[in-house]
Motif scaffolding. Structure first.
Motif, PDB file in Angstrom:
ATOM      1  N   GLN A 210      39.047  34.908  46.621  1.00 26.89           N
ATOM      2  CA  GLN A 210      40.463  34.937  46.251  1.00 26.89           C
ATOM      3  C   GLN A 210      40.763  36.123  45.331  1.00 26.89           C
ATOM      4  N   LYS A 211      39.858  36.394  44.414  1.00 30.34           N
ATOM      5  CA  LYS A 211      40.063  37.452  43.425  1.00 30.34           C
ATOM      6  C   LYS A 211      40.068  38.831  44.060  1.00 30.34           C
ATOM      7  N   TYR A 212      39.180  39.028  45.055  1.00 30.14           N
ATOM      8  CA  TYR A 212      39.016  40.364  45.634  1.00 30.14           C
ATOM      9  C   TYR A 212      39.436  40.440  47.106  1.00 30.14           C
ATOM     10  N   LEU A 213      40.130  39.393  47.574  1.00 26.80           N
ATOM     11  CA  LEU A 213      40.657  39.354  48.939  1.00 26.80           C
ATOM     12  C   LEU A 213      39.547  39.596  49.969  1.00 26.80           C
ATOM     13  N   LEU A 214      38.474  38.826  49.835  1.00 28.46           N
ATOM     14  CA  LEU A 214      37.320  38.938  50.723  1.00 28.46           C
ATOM     15  C   LEU A 214      37.099  37.632  51.479  1.00 28.46           C
ATOM     16  N   ARG A 215      36.142  37.657  52.378  1.00 27.09           N
ATOM     17  CA  ARG A 215      35.822  36.458  53.157  1.00 27.09           C
ATOM     18  C   ARG A 215      34.303  36.285  53.249  1.00 27.09           C
ATOM     19  N   LEU A 216      33.657  36.290  52.114  1.00 26.45           N
ATOM     20  CA  LEU A 216      32.215  36.052  52.103  1.00 26.45           C
ATOM     21  C   LEU A 216      31.928  34.610  52.504  1.00 26.45           C
ATOM     22  N   ASP A 217      30.825  34.409  53.207  1.00 31.36           N
ATOM     23  CA  ASP A 217      30.398  33.084  53.632  1.00 31.36           C
ATOM     24  C   ASP A 217      29.488  32.495  52.561  1.00 31.36           C
TER      25      ASP A 217
ATOM     26  N   MET B 275      33.282  43.519  56.232  1.00 33.10           N
ATOM     27  CA  MET B 275      33.269  43.086  54.856  1.00 33.10           C
ATOM     28  C   MET B 275      34.036  44.078  53.989  1.00 33.10           C
ATOM     29  N   ASP B 276      35.214  44.480  54.474  1.00 35.10           N
ATOM     30  CA  ASP B 276      36.031  45.421  53.725  1.00 35.10           C
ATOM     31  C   ASP B 276      36.506  44.777  52.434  1.00 35.10           C
ATOM     32  N   ARG B 277      36.505  45.546  51.383  1.00 33.99           N
ATOM     33  CA  ARG B 277      36.921  45.013  50.097  1.00 33.99           C
ATOM     34  C   ARG B 277      38.421  45.173  49.927  1.00 33.99           C
ATOM     35  N   GLY B 278      39.067  44.080  49.517  1.00 29.48           N
ATOM     36  CA  GLY B 278      40.500  44.088  49.417  1.00 29.48           C
ATOM     37  C   GLY B 278      41.030  44.750  48.162  1.00 29.48           C
ATOM     38  N   SER B 279      40.161  45.057  47.217  1.00 31.36           N
ATOM     39  CA  SER B 279      40.609  45.719  46.000  1.00 31.36           C
ATOM     40  C   SER B 279      39.486  46.586  45.471  1.00 31.36           C
ATOM     41  N   VAL B 280      39.836  47.563  44.689  1.00 31.67           N
ATOM     42  CA  VAL B 280      38.840  48.472  44.129  1.00 31.67           C
ATOM     43  C   VAL B 280      38.253  47.829  42.873  1.00 31.67           C
ATOM     44  N   TYR B 281      36.931  47.770  42.820  1.00 30.82           N
ATOM     45  CA  TYR B 281      36.260  47.257  41.631  1.00 30.82           C
ATOM     46  C   TYR B 281      35.966  48.452  40.742  1.00 30.82           C
ATOM     47  N   ALA B 282      36.727  48.586  39.658  1.00 26.38           N
ATOM     48  CA  ALA B 282      36.737  49.831  38.891  1.00 26.38           C
ATOM     49  C   ALA B 282      35.576  49.961  37.910  1.00 26.38           C
ATOM     50  N   VAL B 283      34.907  48.850  37.585  1.00 28.08           N
ATOM     51  CA  VAL B 283      33.844  48.906  36.584  1.00 28.08           C
ATOM     52  C   VAL B 283      32.617  49.604  37.165  1.00 28.08           C
ATOM     53  N   GLU B 284      32.021  50.510  36.391  1.00 20.65           N
ATOM     54  CA  GLU B 284      30.793  51.167  36.834  1.00 20.65           C
ATOM     55  C   GLU B 284      29.628  50.196  36.672  1.00 20.65           C
ATOM     56  N   LEU B 285      28.911  49.944  37.764  1.00 25.33           N
ATOM     57  CA  LEU B 285      27.830  48.977  37.760  1.00 25.33           C
ATOM     58  C   LEU B 285      26.512  49.635  37.369  1.00 25.33           C
TER      59      LEU B 285
END
Length: 381
Positions: A185-192, A1-11
């Protein structure tokens, strides 16, 4: 489940919310208990039908009578084994399809008790301590992306399984698929986007415990069977960037809370039904082509919509769970039932009588009942 982009917002960090033990579930929600008040049912219905989004208001929660609470306890005792078996079948299917590297993400709030049950079954029967989060998804607004990012950051490499209580028309199933497609599509992932439910009378999903439209006792009540958490809220003036969707934590109702009684009563049956659940799950997997979603229930809803001349299909809420919600927090017009003597519908009949709502028998539905919300304007008013 590697993330295709860095999510920069602090959660944000999840607050301590809910009445469940911490190991049962973590609510990925912002506590807005002090930030908004409930809207009375009539005003809320008018606002919703005039275009205000339902997630921008909270309903006044129905305060059940002693007779109704007694009915809940009776329903819990009589259906506990059946609910336990359906929960176990779903858990076995999830384990077979997703493996042990698993995170449960229940959809707040009807999915929360079911997620707790699935987690308890996996731990008790399979010694699998799967993390369980409860997150918000809202029709018309999508899923809480901040909550998904939080899960991905906390559990890299694990597979997310979404969980809900039941299906009605399948609206949330569709919202989930659309939201996860956009997220991927937004984060280049493949979640089911597979959704696992206890009951699937609408034939909308492939991971289910049963397709019978029966009474799940947790549908009888609101927050007091769901960890004292309200419906989820999404309002721009209440939520900052990086914050989860909001919800109220009704701490003041702790004396009336039956959330843990519900899951404790059902999970006590897990050891007895585990072998049966494994057999049923194996049978469903062997013949899974026979159980693909057909959305059969929507054909009935289209016919009812046409016959009753209802412009907005969102005013039709099929199934025991959805009909209960209509009676608890909407303005009902009428209730359709397959039989007034159906034991699964005793609480429906009681609520309808309490609110002065017409009940009509109708034997040509896939569902055992259907709630019709009263149009606030137009010819059906």
């Amino acid at each position: 489940m590697d993330r295709g982009s860095v999510y920069a917002v602090e959660l944000m960090k999840p607050p301590q919310m809910g009445s469940y033990p911490a190991e049962d579930v973590t609510f990925l929600l912002k506590d807005i208990s002090e930030l908004m008040e409930e809207t009375n049912t009539e005003d809320r219905e008018e606002l919703i039908q005039a275009g205000t989004h339902y997630s921008e208001m909270l309903p006044v929660e129905y305060q059940p009578s002693a007779e109704y609470i007694s009915l809940f306890h009776h329903a819990l005792q009589t259906t506990a084994r059946k609910v336990a078996l359906a929960s176990a079948v779903v858990a076995e299917l999830i384990l077979a399809r997703k493996g042990r590297e698993l995170v449960l993400a229940s959809l707040a709030r009807a999915g929360t008790p079911i997620g707790v049950l699935i987690r308890r079954y996996l731990r008790q029967i399979h010694q699998l301590d799967a993390p369980h989060y409860s997150i918000s998804i809202i029709r018309g607004k999508g899923i809480d992306e901040n909550a998904l990012h939080y899960i991905l950051e906390q559990h890299p490499g694990k597979k997310i399984q979404f969980v809900d209580g039941w299906t009605g028309k399948g609206a949330i199933t569709s919202v989930l698929h659309e939201a996860i497609s956009r997220f991927n599509q937004k984060y280049l992932l493949r979640l089911d986007a597979d959704l696992a439910v206890l009951a699937d009378p609408g034939h909308c999903v492939q991971t289910f415990g049963t397709r019978e439209d029966f009474l799940i006792p947790s549908a009888c009540l609101n927050s007091t069977v769901s960890g004292l958490i309200s419906r989820t809220v999404h309002r721009d003036d209440l939520l900052a960037t990086g914050e989860f969707h909001g919800a109220k934590f009704y701490r003041e109702w702790i004396a009336e809370d039956v959330s843990n009684l519900f899951v404790d009563t059902i999970s006590a049956h897990f050891a007895d039904i585990a072998a049966e659940a494994k057999e049923q799950a194996a049978e469903l997997i062997r013949h899974e082509d026979d159980y693909v979603p057909t959305w059969k229930g929507m054909h009935d809803i289209s016919r009812i919509q046409q016959e009753l001349e209802i412009d907005d299909v969102n005013l039709i809420k099929p199934g025991v769970g959805e009909t209960t919600r209509v009676l608890l927090r909407r303005v009902p017009w009428k209730i359709l039932v397959d039989s007034v003597d159906n034991p699964n519908l005793a609480h429906i009949i009681m609520l309808a009588k309490d609110r002065g709502v017409l009940v009509e028998e109708r034997s040509d539905m896939s569902y055992s009942c259907c709630g019709i919300i009263r149009p606030m304007r137009g010819e059906n008013q």
